[in-house]
Scaffold this motif. Structure first.
Motif, PDB file in Angstrom:
ATOM      1  N   TYR A 148       0.826  -1.210   0.000  1.00  0.00           N
ATOM      2  CA  TYR A 148       0.000   0.000   0.000  1.00  0.00           C
ATOM      3  C   TYR A 148       0.859   1.258   0.000  1.00  0.00           C
ATOM      4  O   TYR A 148       0.661   2.151  -0.809  1.00  0.00           O
ATOM      5  N   SER A 149       1.817   1.330   0.926  1.00  0.00           N
ATOM      6  CA  SER A 149       2.541   2.600   1.075  1.00  0.00           C
ATOM      7  C   SER A 149       3.583   2.821  -0.007  1.00  0.00           C
ATOM      8  O   SER A 149       4.019   3.952  -0.218  1.00  0.00           O
ATOM      9  N   LYS A 150       3.991   1.738  -0.704  1.00  0.00           N
ATOM     10  CA  LYS A 150       4.892   1.943  -1.834  1.00  0.00           C
ATOM     11  C   LYS A 150       4.172   1.708  -3.152  1.00  0.00           C
ATOM     12  O   LYS A 150       4.792   1.695  -4.205  1.00  0.00           O
ATOM     13  N   ASN A 151       2.867   1.469  -3.076  1.00  0.00           N
ATOM     14  CA  ASN A 151       2.066   1.222  -4.269  1.00  0.00           C
ATOM     15  C   ASN A 151       2.635   0.041  -5.077  1.00  0.00           C
ATOM     16  O   ASN A 151       2.676   0.082  -6.299  1.00  0.00           O
ATOM     17  N   ALA A 152       3.079  -0.973  -4.341  1.00  0.00           N
ATOM     18  CA  ALA A 152       3.655  -2.159  -4.985  1.00  0.00           C
ATOM     19  C   ALA A 152       2.558  -3.196  -5.229  1.00  0.00           C
ATOM     20  O   ALA A 152       1.484  -3.129  -4.638  1.00  0.00           O
ATOM     21  N   GLY A 153       2.847  -4.150  -6.096  1.00  0.00           N
ATOM     22  CA  GLY A 153       1.856  -5.183  -6.378  1.00  0.00           C
ATOM     23  C   GLY A 153       1.577  -6.033  -5.162  1.00  0.00           C
ATOM     24  O   GLY A 153       2.454  -6.284  -4.343  1.00  0.00           O
ATOM     25  N   PHE A 154       0.346  -6.493  -5.015  1.00  0.00           N
ATOM     26  CA  PHE A 154      -0.001  -7.383  -3.908  1.00  0.00           C
ATOM     27  C   PHE A 154       0.482  -8.787  -4.223  1.00  0.00           C
ATOM     28  O   PHE A 154       0.586  -9.172  -5.386  1.00  0.00           O
ATOM     29  N   TYR A 155       0.767  -9.539  -3.144  1.00  0.00           N
ATOM     30  CA  TYR A 155       1.057 -10.971  -3.359  1.00  0.00           C
ATOM     31  C   TYR A 155      -0.276 -11.640  -3.662  1.00  0.00           C
ATOM     32  O   TYR A 155      -1.078 -11.867  -2.782  1.00  0.00           O
ATOM     33  N   ASN A 156      -0.515 -11.885  -4.904  1.00  0.00           N
ATOM     34  CA  ASN A 156      -1.819 -12.381  -5.331  1.00  0.00           C
ATOM     35  C   ASN A 156      -1.595 -13.275  -6.542  1.00  0.00           C
ATOM     36  O   ASN A 156      -1.775 -12.855  -7.680  1.00  0.00           O
ATOM     37  N   PRO A 157      -1.120 -14.504  -6.282  1.00  0.00           N
ATOM     38  CA  PRO A 157      -0.683 -15.350  -7.405  1.00  0.00           C
ATOM     39  C   PRO A 157      -1.811 -15.685  -8.386  1.00  0.00           C
ATOM     40  O   PRO A 157      -2.945 -15.659  -8.026  1.00  0.00           O
TER      41      PRO A 157
END
Ligand SMILES: [Fe+2]
Ligand SMILES: [Fe+2]
Length: 221
Positions: free
Chosen positions: A212-221
């Motif tokens: 969220y705070s780095k706007n990175a991808g979620f771990y969502n395989p």
């Protein structure tokens, strides 16, 4: 054809005036007490910074518990990400973090996350080599996350519907703090009480991913 006046071309802040910020004037006009918000943001940034420091020590003393170490490391690096995310906002609003790091640490909005058995950081943990238990460390981690949730929830309340930029940042941080609490409830519950209370957590993509705070991808395989 006459040129139509552009509604937002001018406002309260005169053209060319660098002593005032429209970005501040607009949230003030919507009911944000900017000086009060700034004080809370500085306290909150101080808590993220000091927690990042103390989690470094806590992670070291989770020696032998690789799973706990990794999760503590994610929470630690994400606190640094929270500091990095919110600090520029303090300056945008016309504020500053303290010029002396001692003042910054003292005004942090959350307690020092001391390593258990150090008498509030005044001495090394017991010399018998045992060190504090994992459960005692997890308790400190859990309560630090809870303080962070209270802090960022308050910032969300102060800015909701009035200051979308600070609200967005606070909400991103809050999302991660809520996850951190759930992680440490899961770990402490099993470690201390032998009770299974799943958090829904599997793993971050890389240490301190901060989705969220780095706007990175979620771990969502
Ligand atoms: Fe944090
Ligand atoms: Fe956290």
């Amino acid at each position: 054809m006459a040129t139509r006046a552009k509604k937002h071309a001018t406002g309260k802040v005169p053209a060319g005036d660098l002593t005032q910020r429209v970005g501040v004037e607009q949230i003030d006009a919507r009911g944000v007490n900017v000086p009060e918000l700034l004080e809370k943001l500085i306290d909150a940034a101080g808590a993220e910074f000091t927690t990042y420091y103390y989690y470094t020590i806590l992670r070291m003393y989770l020696a032998g518990n690789e799973d706990y170490k990794e999760i503590c490391e994610d929470a630690r690096l994400e606190d640094r990400a929270h500091f990095e995310l919110i600090t520029p906002r303090i300056y945008e609003l016309g504020g500053s973090i303290p010029y002396d790091i001692r003042e910054f640490a003292d005004r942090a909005g959350c307690p020092d996350a001391y390593l258990p058995g150090t008498e509030d950081g005044k001495q090394a943990p017991s010399a018998d080599g045992g060190g504090p238990t994992a459960a005692a460390i997890l308790e400190v981690l859990l309560e630090a996350e809870r303080c962070a949730i209270r802090t960022w929830s308050e910032v969300c309340d102060l800015t909701f519907g009035k200051d979308p930029r600070t609200y967005d940042m606070a909400a991103r941080i809050l999302n991660e703090e809520v996850e951190h609490e759930a992680w440490f409830i899961e770990l402490l519950s099993k470690e201390r009480d032998g009770v299974v209370r799943p958090s829904g957590h599997f793993r971050r993509g890389t240490p301190g991913e901060a989705p969220y705070s780095k706007n990175a991808g979620f771990y969502n395989p």
